[in-house]
Write a protein that holds these residues in place. Structure first.
Motif, PDB file in Angstrom:
ATOM      1  N   THR A  46       0.837  -1.208   0.000  1.00  0.00           N
ATOM      2  CA  THR A  46       0.000   0.000   0.000  1.00  0.00           C
ATOM      3  C   THR A  46       0.864   1.248   0.000  1.00  0.00           C
ATOM      4  O   THR A  46       0.540   2.246  -0.665  1.00  0.00           O
ATOM      5  CB  THR A  46      -0.938  -0.001   1.218  1.00  0.00           C
ATOM      6  N   ALA A  47       1.984   1.218   0.745  1.00  0.00           N
ATOM      7  CA  ALA A  47       2.901   2.356   0.751  1.00  0.00           C
ATOM      8  C   ALA A  47       3.425   2.632  -0.656  1.00  0.00           C
ATOM      9  O   ALA A  47       3.522   3.792  -1.082  1.00  0.00           O
ATOM     10  CB  ALA A  47       4.056   2.091   1.712  1.00  0.00           C
ATOM     11  N   VAL A  48       3.744   1.577  -1.400  1.00  0.00           N
ATOM     12  CA  VAL A  48       4.234   1.753  -2.765  1.00  0.00           C
ATOM     13  C   VAL A  48       3.152   2.379  -3.647  1.00  0.00           C
ATOM     14  O   VAL A  48       3.419   3.268  -4.464  1.00  0.00           O
ATOM     15  CB  VAL A  48       4.691   0.399  -3.347  1.00  0.00           C
ATOM     16  N   SER A  49       1.917   1.930  -3.473  1.00  0.00           N
ATOM     17  CA  SER A  49       0.822   2.459  -4.298  1.00  0.00           C
ATOM     18  C   SER A  49       0.565   3.938  -4.029  1.00  0.00           C
ATOM     19  O   SER A  49      -0.027   4.626  -4.864  1.00  0.00           O
ATOM     20  CB  SER A  49      -0.457   1.651  -4.066  1.00  0.00           C
ATOM     21  N   LEU A  50       1.017   4.450  -2.884  1.00  0.00           N
ATOM     22  CA  LEU A  50       0.805   5.850  -2.552  1.00  0.00           C
ATOM     23  C   LEU A  50       1.504   6.788  -3.532  1.00  0.00           C
ATOM     24  O   LEU A  50       1.098   7.938  -3.692  1.00  0.00           O
ATOM     25  CB  LEU A  50       1.290   6.143  -1.134  1.00  0.00           C
ATOM     26  N   MET A  51       2.574   6.309  -4.170  1.00  0.00           N
ATOM     27  CA  MET A  51       3.305   7.171  -5.095  1.00  0.00           C
ATOM     28  C   MET A  51       2.491   7.503  -6.340  1.00  0.00           C
ATOM     29  O   MET A  51       2.878   8.358  -7.129  1.00  0.00           O
ATOM     30  CB  MET A  51       4.629   6.508  -5.488  1.00  0.00           C
ATOM     31  N   GLU A  52       1.366   6.820  -6.537  1.00  0.00           N
ATOM     32  CA  GLU A  52       0.487   7.177  -7.645  1.00  0.00           C
ATOM     33  C   GLU A  52      -0.349   8.407  -7.322  1.00  0.00           C
ATOM     34  O   GLU A  52      -0.964   8.990  -8.222  1.00  0.00           O
ATOM     35  CB  GLU A  52      -0.431   5.997  -7.973  1.00  0.00           C
ATOM     36  N   ASN A  53      -0.380   8.783  -6.045  1.00  0.00           N
ATOM     37  CA  ASN A  53      -1.150   9.954  -5.632  1.00  0.00           C
ATOM     38  C   ASN A  53      -0.286  11.205  -5.790  1.00  0.00           C
ATOM     39  O   ASN A  53       0.807  11.305  -5.223  1.00  0.00           O
ATOM     40  CB  ASN A  53      -1.592   9.790  -4.170  1.00  0.00           C
ATOM     41  N   ASP A  54      -0.772  12.174  -6.547  1.00  0.00           N
ATOM     42  CA  ASP A  54       0.022  13.370  -6.838  1.00  0.00           C
ATOM     43  C   ASP A  54       0.384  14.140  -5.575  1.00  0.00           C
ATOM     44  O   ASP A  54       1.496  14.676  -5.460  1.00  0.00           O
ATOM     45  CB  ASP A  54      -0.746  14.286  -7.795  1.00  0.00           C
ATOM     46  N   THR A  55      -0.546  14.232  -4.616  1.00  0.00           N
ATOM     47  CA  THR A  55      -0.287  14.996  -3.397  1.00  0.00           C
ATOM     48  C   THR A  55       0.804  14.343  -2.558  1.00  0.00           C
ATOM     49  O   THR A  55       1.726  15.023  -2.083  1.00  0.00           O
ATOM     50  CB  THR A  55      -1.574  15.126  -2.568  1.00  0.00           C
ATOM     51  N   VAL A  56       0.701  13.040  -2.356  1.00  0.00           N
ATOM     52  CA  VAL A  56       1.705  12.331  -1.556  1.00  0.00           C
ATOM     53  C   VAL A  56       3.057  12.381  -2.247  1.00  0.00           C
ATOM     54  O   VAL A  56       4.079  12.681  -1.613  1.00  0.00           O
ATOM     55  CB  VAL A  56       1.270  10.870  -1.329  1.00  0.00           C
ATOM     56  N   ARG A  57       3.072  12.130  -3.543  1.00  0.00           N
ATOM     57  CA  ARG A  57       4.345  12.160  -4.265  1.00  0.00           C
ATOM     58  C   ARG A  57       4.950  13.560  -4.234  1.00  0.00           C
ATOM     59  O   ARG A  57       6.175  13.726  -4.103  1.00  0.00           O
ATOM     60  CB  ARG A  57       4.145  11.697  -5.703  1.00  0.00           C
ATOM     61  N   GLY A  58       4.102  14.581  -4.333  1.00  0.00           N
ATOM     62  CA  GLY A  58       4.598  15.947  -4.287  1.00  0.00           C
ATOM     63  C   GLY A  58       5.248  16.283  -2.961  1.00  0.00           C
ATOM     64  O   GLY A  58       6.274  16.974  -2.908  1.00  0.00           O
ATOM     65  N   GLU A  59       4.683  15.785  -1.855  1.00  0.00           N
ATOM     66  CA  GLU A  59       5.272  16.056  -0.544  1.00  0.00           C
ATOM     67  C   GLU A  59       6.597  15.318  -0.379  1.00  0.00           C
ATOM     68  O   GLU A  59       7.573  15.889   0.144  1.00  0.00           O
ATOM     69  CB  GLU A  59       4.293  15.649   0.562  1.00  0.00           C
ATOM     70  N   VAL A  60       6.661  14.074  -0.826  1.00  0.00           N
ATOM     71  CA  VAL A  60       7.936  13.342  -0.754  1.00  0.00           C
ATOM     72  C   VAL A  60       8.982  14.034  -1.615  1.00  0.00           C
ATOM     73  O   VAL A  60      10.146  14.188  -1.204  1.00  0.00           O
ATOM     74  CB  VAL A  60       7.739  11.878  -1.208  1.00  0.00           C
ATOM     75  N   ARG A  61       8.583  14.482  -2.809  1.00  0.00           N
ATOM     76  CA  ARG A  61       9.510  15.201  -3.677  1.00  0.00           C
ATOM     77  C   ARG A  61      10.029  16.459  -2.995  1.00  0.00           C
ATOM     78  O   ARG A  61      11.235  16.760  -3.023  1.00  0.00           O
ATOM     79  CB  ARG A  61       8.797  15.567  -4.983  1.00  0.00           C
ATOM     80  N   ARG A  62       9.139  17.205  -2.340  1.00  0.00           N
ATOM     81  CA  ARG A  62       9.551  18.442  -1.664  1.00  0.00           C
ATOM     82  C   ARG A  62      10.559  18.152  -0.556  1.00  0.00           C
ATOM     83  O   ARG A  62      11.576  18.844  -0.433  1.00  0.00           O
ATOM     84  CB  ARG A  62       8.329  19.144  -1.075  1.00  0.00           C
ATOM     85  N   VAL A  63      10.292  17.108   0.228  1.00  0.00           N
ATOM     86  CA  VAL A  63      11.195  16.774   1.337  1.00  0.00           C
ATOM     87  C   VAL A  63      12.573  16.402   0.810  1.00  0.00           C
ATOM     88  O   VAL A  63      13.597  16.870   1.318  1.00  0.00           O
ATOM     89  CB  VAL A  63      10.598  15.630   2.180  1.00  0.00           C
ATOM     90  N   VAL A  64      12.616  15.553  -0.225  1.00  0.00           N
ATOM     91  CA  VAL A  64      13.901  15.111  -0.768  1.00  0.00           C
ATOM     92  C   VAL A  64      14.680  16.280  -1.343  1.00  0.00           C
ATOM     93  O   VAL A  64      15.890  16.442  -1.085  1.00  0.00           O
ATOM     94  CB  VAL A  64      13.683  14.014  -1.825  1.00  0.00           C
ATOM     95  N   VAL A  65      14.020  17.127  -2.129  1.00  0.00           N
ATOM     96  CA  VAL A  65      14.708  18.266  -2.743  1.00  0.00           C
ATOM     97  C   VAL A  65      15.156  19.254  -1.672  1.00  0.00           C
ATOM     98  O   VAL A  65      16.281  19.777  -1.734  1.00  0.00           O
ATOM     99  CB  VAL A  65      13.795  18.939  -3.783  1.00  0.00           C
ATOM    100  N   ASP A  66      14.319  19.523  -0.666  1.00  0.00           N
ATOM    101  CA  ASP A  66      14.718  20.432   0.419  1.00  0.00           C
ATOM    102  C   ASP A  66      15.951  19.907   1.142  1.00  0.00           C
ATOM    103  O   ASP A  66      16.877  20.677   1.474  1.00  0.00           O
ATOM    104  CB  ASP A  66      13.570  20.599   1.418  1.00  0.00           C
ATOM    105  N   GLN A  67      15.991  18.618   1.401  1.00  0.00           N
ATOM    106  CA  GLN A  67      17.148  18.047   2.095  1.00  0.00           C
ATOM    107  C   GLN A  67      18.405  18.148   1.237  1.00  0.00           C
ATOM    108  O   GLN A  67      19.503  18.408   1.753  1.00  0.00           O
ATOM    109  CB  GLN A  67      16.869  16.595   2.461  1.00  0.00           C
ATOM    110  N   ALA A  68      18.262  17.944  -0.083  1.00  0.00           N
ATOM    111  CA  ALA A  68      19.417  18.061  -0.973  1.00  0.00           C
ATOM    112  C   ALA A  68      19.953  19.480  -0.985  1.00  0.00           C
ATOM    113  O   ALA A  68      21.170  19.715  -0.922  1.00  0.00           O
ATOM    114  CB  ALA A  68      19.041  17.617  -2.384  1.00  0.00           C
ATOM    115  N   ILE A  69      19.049  20.469  -1.037  1.00  0.00           N
ATOM    116  CA  ILE A  69      19.476  21.873  -1.070  1.00  0.00           C
ATOM    117  C   ILE A  69      20.056  22.287   0.275  1.00  0.00           C
ATOM    118  O   ILE A  69      21.010  23.079   0.334  1.00  0.00           O
ATOM    119  CB  ILE A  69      18.296  22.763  -1.493  1.00  0.00           C
ATOM    120  N   ASP A  70      19.515  21.760   1.370  1.00  0.00           N
ATOM    121  CA  ASP A  70      20.091  22.068   2.686  1.00  0.00           C
ATOM    122  C   ASP A  70      21.538  21.600   2.775  1.00  0.00           C
ATOM    123  O   ASP A  70      22.385  22.270   3.386  1.00  0.00           O
ATOM    124  CB  ASP A  70      19.265  21.393   3.791  1.00  0.00           C
ATOM    125  N   GLN A  71      21.823  20.443   2.170  1.00  0.00           N
ATOM    126  CA  GLN A  71      23.188  19.928   2.205  1.00  0.00           C
ATOM    127  C   GLN A  71      24.088  20.586   1.165  1.00  0.00           C
ATOM    128  O   GLN A  71      25.304  20.666   1.354  1.00  0.00           O
ATOM    129  CB  GLN A  71      23.177  18.416   1.976  1.00  0.00           C
TER     130      GLN A  71
END
Length: 709
Positions: A46-71
């Motif tokens: 079910t966690a894997v299927s969540l990536m089909e949801n635009d809102t959930v994927r968008g939040e994960v994308r934001r977190v990953v990109v923010d962490q990359a820019i912080d570093q």
């Protein structure tokens, strides 16, 4: 006194029937918990299927990109590109495996450890992001940080809810105790009230009530997550969508329960009540009025009103939706009872002293109604059985897996120069494709891929669509085909092309797969690229090579591949570095290698490799299979890949020429000879009419043998 006893028994029967329904509801909820939350496989899927949801994927994308820019703060200017690349990685097949493993770790942390905070660790996302970024900007890809601090998402902390779930998970057998208690309550309801029809009515209404309460609980939790989760609005919406994804199965089963409740209550009520729906509605009003006249009833109804008011204030959308559903279900119930009565299924009360014939006549509608109840129940059960896949939580078995690489497990850890790819020459020229003259294959590219072809040699031209076909870009020198076809064939082809007519005024060129003359056959480039993307997505263990004889701008090819989504799969090779293994290409989901025969030193995307820098090949103008040679033709001595051109070049192309060329004996002999003479393993062998002969089994035989030590 007798009246008081009858009323008490009726009330007790109703309460027991409702209790049975609520216990069934509790049992369904516990089955859902065991299936979706307590089961590690379902939880991860079910966690894997969540990536089909635009809102959930968008939040994960934001977190990953923010962490990359912080570093790496200097990546800020490239944020839009980083977001595009990370978003692509989040929808890739390799990320499914990363997320599945991370979700399993999270599940074990919740239920098998004493951790106080729960973290979803998808730090391997940096590897996928770097691979994707390299296709756009290799230098920027090298600056993208990695490590355990990139892709760590805090999910929750241990609290009363998690501790309650831990205890509940240990009591798995309790579900069957609850369902057994439900059955006992239903039997007791029928025995106490003296009527299983009345017990069925109460049970059906209780099922509906249980479904309504469950929906309300799910909606309230969703609204609390949307308002109470710390962070941005998008984070709160992502939390809400996550909860709704995990509760989807429970909501579906509550629809089943509510439907079953309405059917059971409607049919059962029609057997014991002769009152019309209008009279029943009036009776409900009188019942409430009578309760209001009693002190205890007034307190109870007032308490319900206060609770409803609070719910409307705290959660107006959810409560309003619940009330609308309750009204709809009540309307369906009353209308169902009235329908059954109108059809003559209501049972007239038979007096004990009535003649036997009259009692028998009165029993006929009851039997008919009982049959109707059974048929309705079977219809509802059948409907949901046919849609059962939509009602269950995803399973880890639903995730896309691959067995081996390009069909063989032993190929996974071999480099590209240690693998042989079966290929088609002029892959687009297929007899089954509309409008193709002088076809060199029977089946189009999508079928070739399904049949086992893993390298495609195609020609890309600018063409101008007309009402009668496609005209070739007139700036190209078509005479280049004369050595291949001969002057007479070229003259005949030119006359045939003239029948298409001139290029319409104002026509804009598009990309087409043609062979010299688009008038003799043209396939839209983007259509084939969509087919190729679909194949790669459906076959996550396959690597494909694309060799373009291109007469177009490389950046127009890039735009077309971006529009079709194929750009997500392209790989970038680095000169001077060891070629990647098939496993490396598959694990990063960069499974398409693109080579251009004509780009040379012209500006191009980094994945648009110059073919004869990376490849060396054999001649290709052979008039018969006996002329095949392995002499060097194009490419450099240090080009790491070896292309064997293995087709007969005669006009018109003929299956008769392909039959001996594609035989196992000739293929084996040519491959062995070229391997020996050139001192390197052939990596691509390209043929005409791949459907004829033994290309695929011979390639598999060579790949099983492997490179010489």
């Amino acid at each position: 006194m007798p009246t008081l006893v009858r009323l008490s028994r009726a009330a007790a029967s109703t309460l027991l029937g409702v209790a049975a329904a609520l216990l069934v509801t509790l049992g369904v909820i516990r089955l859902w918990l065991a299936d979706v939350l307590y089961d590690e496989d379902r939880f991860a899927a079910t966690a894997v299927s969540l990536m089909e949801n635009d809102t959930v994927r968008g939040e994960v994308r934001r977190v990953v990109v923010d962490q990359a820019i912080d570093q790496q703060p200097d990546l800020l200017a490239a944020r839009p590109l980083l977001e595009t690349v990370v978003d692509t990685a989040l929808t890739s097949r390799p990320f499914e495996r990363i997320l599945e493993a991370a979700a399993r770790d999270l599940h074990r942390a919740i239920f098998s450890s004493d951790r106080q905070s729960f973290v979803l660790n998808i730090s391997d996302i940096s590897t996928l992001a770097q691979a994707g970024l390299r296709a756009y900007d290799p230098e920027l890809a090298d600056r993208l940080p990695g490590g355990p601090n990139l892709g760590t998402i805090e999910v929750a902390s241990r609290g009363a809810a998690t501790r309650l779930m831990e205890v509940d998970r240990q009591l798995r057998a309790l579900t069957w105790v609850v369902l057994a208690a439900a059955a006992a309550c239903f039997v007791a309801s029928g025995l106490v009230g003296g009527s299983f029809r009345a017990a069925s009515t109460a049970f059906g209404i209780g099922l509906v009530g249980g479904a309504l309460l469950t929906w309300l609980g799910i909606a309230i939790v969703a609204e609390l997550l949307e308002t109470r989760v710390p962070g941005s609005r998008v984070a709160r919406e992502a939390a809400r969508e996550t909860w709704l994804a995990y509760s989807r199965e429970l909501r579906s089963w509550m629809w089943l329960q509510a439907t079953a409740g309405v059917v059971i209550a409607s049919v059962a009520s029609s057997l014991v009540a002769n009152a019309s729906a209008r009279e029943q509605a009036a009776a409900v009003g009188r019942w409430f009025a009578a309760r209001w006249e009693q002190r205890l009833g007034r307190v109870a109804l007032s308490g319900l009103g206060v609770a409803a008011g609070i719910l409307l204030f705290l959660s107006p959308a959810s409560t309003g939706m619940l009330l609308a559903r309750a009204a709809g279900i009540a309307l369906a119930y009353l209308a169902g009872v009235e329908l059954l009565r109108t059809l003559g299924l209501a049972r007239e009360a038979a007096r004990r002293d009535a003649p036997r014939a009259a009692r028998r006549e009165a029993a006929i509608p009851a039997v008919f109604a009982g049959g109707t109840l059974a048929v309705a129940g079977l219809a509802v059960a059948g409907l949901f059985w046919l849609n059962r896949d939509a009602l269950r939580a995803p399973s880890s078995a639903d995730l896309v897996r691959y067995d081996g690489c390009n069909g063989l497990e032993e190929l996974c850890d071999r480099r590209l120069d240690q693998v042989l790819f079966p290929s088609t020459h002029n892959s687009m020229g297929a007899a089954e494709s509309p409008g193709w003259f002088l076809a060199e294959h029977l089946h189009p590219i999508d079928r070739q891929l399904r049949d086992g072809i893993r390298a495609l040699l195609i020609d890309v031209y600018y063409g101008y669509p007309t009402g009668r076909g496609v005209r070739t870009d007139p700036t190209l020198v078509i005479e280049k085909l004369e050595p291949y076809w001969g002057p007479q064939a070229l003259e005949a082809a030119s006359r045939l092309a003239d029948t298409i007519g001139p290029i319409p005024p104002g026509a804009k060129p598009g990309l087409y797969l043609c062979h010299g003359y688009c008038e003799l056959g043209a396939t839209p480039f983007e259509g084939v690229m969509r087919d190729l993307r679909a194949f790669l997505r459906q076959n996550p263990g396959e690597v494909v090579i694309l060799v373009l004889q291109d007469y177009v701008d490389p950046f127009d090819v890039e735009k077309a591949m971006t529009r079709t989504g194929l750009i997500d799969y392209v790989a970038v090779l680095e000169w001077g570095q060891p070629l990647p293994t098939l496993r490396e290409l598959i694990e990063t989901d960069r499974r398409l290698l693109v080579f251009s025969e004509n780009v040379k030193d012209a500006p191009a995307p980094p994945w648009y490799h110059d073919a004869f820098t990376w490849m060396q090949d054999t001649p290709f103008l052979f008039r018969s299979a006996e002329e095949f040679s392995c002499e060097p033709f194009r490419g450099r001595p240090d080009s790491p890949l070896f292309l064997v051109n293995h087709w007969v070049s005669r006009f018109p192309p003929s299956t008769r020429d392909a039959l001996p060329a594609n035989s196992a004996e000739v293929l084996r002999s040519r491959l062995e000879r070229c391997w020996q003479e050139r001192g390197m393993m052939p990596n691509i062998i390209s043929v005409n009419f791949s459907e004829i002969g033994d290309l695929i089994p011979v390639v598999e035989e060579f790949n099983r043998r492997g490179p010489r030590q």
